[in-house]
Enzyme design. Structure first.
Site, PDB file in Angstrom:
ATOM      1  N   ASP A 256       0.868  -1.218   0.188  1.00  0.00           N
ATOM      2  CA  ASP A 256       0.081  -0.007  -0.015  1.00  0.00           C
ATOM      3  C   ASP A 256       0.792   1.344   0.112  1.00  0.00           C
ATOM      4  O   ASP A 256       0.257   2.326  -0.360  1.00  0.00           O
ATOM      5  CB  ASP A 256      -0.900   0.143   1.130  1.00  0.00           C
ATOM      6  CG  ASP A 256      -0.414  -0.453   2.512  1.00  0.00           C
ATOM      7  OD1 ASP A 256       0.733  -0.557   2.504  1.00  0.00           O
ATOM      8  OD2 ASP A 256      -1.396  -0.146   3.364  1.00  0.00           O
TER       9      ASP A 256
HETATM   10  C1  LAN Z   1       6.416  -7.204  16.483  1.00  0.00           C
HETATM   11  C2  LAN Z   1       7.464  -6.457  15.975  1.00  0.00           C
HETATM   12  C3  LAN Z   1       8.623  -6.999  15.269  1.00  0.00           C
HETATM   13  C4  LAN Z   1       7.213  -5.062  16.180  1.00  0.00           C
HETATM   14  C5  LAN Z   1       7.673  -3.874  15.646  1.00  0.00           C
HETATM   15  C6  LAN Z   1       6.704  -3.172  14.793  1.00  0.00           C
HETATM   16  C7  LAN Z   1       6.478  -3.188  13.550  1.00  0.00           C
HETATM   17  C8  LAN Z   1       6.003  -4.752  13.132  1.00  0.00           C
HETATM   18  C9  LAN Z   1       5.283  -2.581  12.991  1.00  0.00           C
HETATM   19  C10 LAN Z   1       5.541  -0.987  13.484  1.00  0.00           C
HETATM   20  C11 LAN Z   1       4.892  -0.020  12.364  1.00  0.00           C
HETATM   21  C12 LAN Z   1       4.061  -0.987  11.388  1.00  0.00           C
HETATM   22  C13 LAN Z   1       2.602  -1.485  12.303  1.00  0.00           C
HETATM   23  C14 LAN Z   1       3.721  -0.844   9.943  1.00  0.00           C
HETATM   24  C15 LAN Z   1       3.442  -1.723   9.320  1.00  0.00           C
HETATM   25  C16 LAN Z   1       3.790  -3.091   9.512  1.00  0.00           C
HETATM   26  C17 LAN Z   1       4.187  -3.561  10.926  1.00  0.00           C
HETATM   27  C18 LAN Z   1       4.857  -2.198  11.678  1.00  0.00           C
HETATM   28  C19 LAN Z   1       6.202  -2.020  10.958  1.00  0.00           C
HETATM   29  C20 LAN Z   1       2.757  -1.432   7.730  1.00  0.00           C
HETATM   30  C21 LAN Z   1       3.776  -1.268   6.958  1.00  0.00           C
HETATM   31  C22 LAN Z   1       1.743  -2.646   7.452  1.00  0.00           C
HETATM   32  C23 LAN Z   1       0.725  -2.286   6.075  1.00  0.00           C
HETATM   33  C24 LAN Z   1      -0.145  -1.162   6.566  1.00  0.00           C
HETATM   34  O1  LAN Z   1      -0.872  -0.839   5.826  1.00  0.00           O
HETATM   35  C25 LAN Z   1       0.878   0.321   6.752  1.00  0.00           C
HETATM   36  C26 LAN Z   1       1.257   0.672   5.772  1.00  0.00           C
HETATM   37  C27 LAN Z   1      -0.200   1.218   7.448  1.00  0.00           C
HETATM   38  C28 LAN Z   1       1.855  -0.232   8.075  1.00  0.00           C
HETATM   39  C29 LAN Z   1       2.759   0.976   8.510  1.00  0.00           C
HETATM   40  C30 LAN Z   1       3.560   0.509   9.933  1.00  0.00           C
END
Ligand code: LAN
Length: 738
Positions: free
Chosen positions: A468
């Protein structure tokens, strides 16, 4: 709030030497007029200026002041009565926060388990921490301590848990907090009530073993040799969700080495502070599976428990050949290095960043190039705000928020307004700069997705395509570049490269996942060892991601109708089918990245609208609208709590929320909902909450991941009201709302 200029001295001493500070120290604040955010091609770092010359040479910007919670001096504006007036006021405030390279930034906090990993890594590698950073990290942790019980949860709004409390307590102690500080005493009492650190989840036990406070026997195994499994094996790690595999990768190296920091006075004291019984009396392997119910969101399966038993009592002590252990470690090391190279040491996220740093430290030593490079990039996860310094969930939100802002202004019909054109042009330049231009080194060998032409969530340097983020980035570029007066910065070829990436992202179901198409079975959730998160083992279909891709393909084919025409058409049909199937009987969609049904509903209805399915012609869309209308609150707004994400049931928030209300307004407008009344009432509430200077204040947390952990999207309170008001005005005219 501030200390006299110059009173804050730089310290290069190791945090070890300053384990215990005087109680007064705890109430210290740094001088907030000295903090500056640097944005170098989207790479963010916070700096604390030491001298008056530095301060003169680098003035504090409006954005710095806003982020730090200081008076910005932005003017009061004529009160807004109509949608476009409100948008103008909002933009006049928000445009002042645009950073030099053209992007927006913000705190990206929420999770409370990230900073501990970084501080433990710094501590065990004896890395000096700047005094001002230490002060503000402590301030943040104290500010986020729950006043009632003195604990911390998995995320800022979550109830106190062992994970949150044990990890943040430890962090405060490593940063020099006094164990006799009343706030630490209170935290300890809560931790003990919850059973102490032995009742923590896997990751807490892992980090505390690295620190040398617990024994490695308490950690469920993470064998590196799992990376040697052939690719066809259904559980092979290349099939896991990328965040989990990139965390378990460095973890497995450290686990295999059973590397621990040597015991010292502080860690010895921590043993008595974190545990409810004397350290010597504990049989650690009996506690691998003990966990407080408050932490146990996703209990381990019996299957995983059997595997762990086998690994602990048979594989590691009896069967494991030394040569295989070495082979596993070597291959893991190779993959860790590939990840570092492919992200210029930024790493995928805030958990594997510190872990990879530690692996480099263990493998190559403190003065090695690799470890030093990690030390340079780790601060890119840090953020300073009025409450202190925290660790962001990624190295920023640069591409994502910038792409959304462009679209919001465009959808409000203001992209050609000379007032906002310079802002949008800079935003476009930023997106141009951030498009990924090359594939990874050893792409196949390190199981990476095609990425040339993609956008990531934060920066090009981080280098991970997200379905996305690529879509929203591309849409923003196409919207502006097809207007008169905007340069074609991203060439036709580069737009096609983005499409080529998107076309690799569809699942068999028709839906799209986040970083890669789904590579393994949902049954892999039986191996979910983290306990605190749900749905982490593989990629899933998400209505949000699917919609972004569908709408990007849709827009692209209007401009380039012949490019990969049939594939795009087939992709779209299958994706829309998936969106239809994903609707629940009550008309809603479950959201995975924003809270929750309000977020996903907005996307799903956008998908349907793009194939002409609306309120007028679709029972499905009418059901979706009804779902929202049934939940509109007295004041016209919508409000949903994060419990919806945990439970899968819509949970009403006591207060309506500006962001969620805007999402629903967008959803209803996408759906072509015919009546103006509910929309007007909603927007009246949104405009009523706008401040005199055009800003909206922070309300409840907006985002989520892995069902249980919330994360803040502070710029949404600007982006989505602007978009909702603009779409409303386009449809019903710029009518008086107030
Ligand atoms: C369990 C672990 C490893 C924790 C670390 C945090 C990450 C996994 C999270 C933090 C921000 C996070 C929620 C995010 C995403 C995936 C998981 C993230 C990176 C994504 C890229 C997934 C797709 C979504 O549509 C969107 C783009 C909004 C998010 C953005 C942030």
């Amino acid at each position: 709030m501030t200390r006299p200029n110059g009173a804050q001295k730089r310290s290069n001493t190791s945090i070890k030497d300053q384990a215990v500070l005087s109680p007064q120290e705890h109430h210290e604040k740094t001088d907030y007029s000295r903090w500056r955010l640097r944005d170098d091609h989207g790479t963010h770092t916070w700096h604390y200026l030491e001298t008056d010359e530095e301060i003169k040479a680098w003035p504090q910007t409006t954005a710095d002041k806003y982020f730090l919670g200081m008076e910005t001096g932005l003017p009061n504006l004529p009160p807004a009565r109509k949608p476009l007036e409100s948008i103008r006021n909002g933009l006049s405030f928000f445009s002042a926060l645009q950073l030099e390279p053209g992007n927006w930034a913000c705190e990206y906090g929420g999770p409370m388990f990230l900073l501990p990993g970084l501080v433990i890594t710094w501590y065990v590698t004896e890395t000096p921490i700047h005094e001002a950073f230490k002060t503000e990290m402590k301030n943040y942790l104290f500010a986020r301590q729950h006043p009632e019980d003195g604990g911390w949860g998995l995320h800022i709004e979550g109830d106190s848990s062992v994970f949150g409390t044990a990890m943040n307590y430890t962090t405060l102690r490593l940063l020099g907090a006094d164990p006799e500080d009343p706030r630490l005493i209170k935290a300890r009492q809560t931790l003990w009530k919850l059973g102490g650190a032995l009742n923590g989840p896997h990751w807490a036990k892992f980090w505390l073993s690295v620190l040398g406070v617990l024994e490695w026997e308490v950690v469920n195994p993470v064998p590196p040799e799992i990376w040697l499994l052939p690719d066809w094996v259904p559980i092979a790690p290349w099939r896991w969700w990328i965040h989990i595999r990139m965390v378990f990768l460095p973890m497995s190296y450290i686990y295999s080495k059973k590397w621990s920091y040597p015991l010292n006075d502080l860690t010895r004291q921590l043993r008595s502070e974190l545990l409810t019984q004397p350290f010597e009396t504990i049989k650690f392997d009996n506690h691998r599976n003990t966990i407080s119910p408050l932490d146990n969101y996703h209990p381990k399966s019996w299957f995983l428990n059997v595997i762990n038993w086998f690994l602990v009592y048979v594989w590691f002590p009896i069967l494991r050949p030394a040569s295989l252990a070495k082979k596993g470690e070597d291959w893991v090391w190779w993959l860790v290095r590939a990840e570092d190279d492919n992200t210029s040491f930024s790493n995928l996220g805030p958990v594997n960043g510190p872990l990879n740093a530690l692996v480099c430290y263990i493998h190559d030593g403190p003065s090695s190039y690799n470890f030093r490079e990690h030390l340079k990039t780790l601060p890119e996860f840090l953020w300073v705000k009025d409450e202190g310094m925290l660790m962001n969930g990624t190295n920023g939100v640069q591409v994502w928020d910038t792409a959304f802002l462009i679209q919001a202004v465009h959808d409000a019909g203001l992209a050609e307004d000379p007032k906002w054109k310079p802002m949008l042009l800079k935003a476009l330049e930023f997106l141009e700069d951030q498009q990924i231009s090359e594939e990874c080194r050893d792409q196949q060998k390190c199981y990476r997705q095609q990425r040339k032409g993609a956008w990531g969530f934060s920066t090009k340097k981080q280098g991970y395509t997200v379905s996305d983020c690529t879509s929203e980035g591309l849409k923003a570029v196409m919207l502006l570049q097809n207007l008169p007066g905007y340069p074609k910065l991203v060439s036709e070829r580069r737009q096609k490269d983005a499409i080529d990436v998107l076309l690799t992202m569809q699942n068999k179901s028709g839906g799209c996942a986040s970083y890669e198409p789904t590579r393994g079975s949902e049954l892999l959730e039986y191996l979910n060892a983290a306990e605190v998160f749900g749905r982490i083992m593989v990629e899933y279909d998400y209505p949000e991601c699917t919609t972004a891709v569908v709408t990007a393909l849709h827009m692209f084919s209007k401009h380039f109708p012949d490019y990969r025409k049939d594939e795009i058409a087939a992709f779209k049909n299958r994706a829309i089918d998936y969106i239809r199937r994903a609707q629940r009987p009550d008309g809603s969609w479950y959201g995975s990245w924003g809270i929750c049904f309000t977020y996903a509903g907005m996307f799903a209805l956008e998908s349907l609208a793009c194939v002409g399915e609306t309120y007028a012609n679709s029972e499905r869309v009418r059901r979706a609208c009804q779902f929202f209308l049934d939940r509109q609150m007295e004041d016209g707004g919508w409000g949903e709590t994060y419990r919806s994400c945990e439970t899968g049931v819509y949970c009403q928030h006591p207060q309506s929320q500006v962001v969620q209300t805007s999402w629903v307004v967008i959803a209803l407008l996408e759906a072509g909902y015919p009546e103006r009344g509910p929309l007007e009432r909603a927007l009246r509430m949104v405009v009523g909450r706008q401040q005199k200077n055009g800003e909206w204040k922070q309300e409840a947390i907006e985002g989520v991941f892995n069902k249980s952990c919330m994360i803040s999207y502070p710029n949404y309170k600007f982006i989505f009201p602007i978009k909702a008001l603009g779409m409303f005005a386009k449809r019903f005219g710029d009518v008086e709302l107030i």
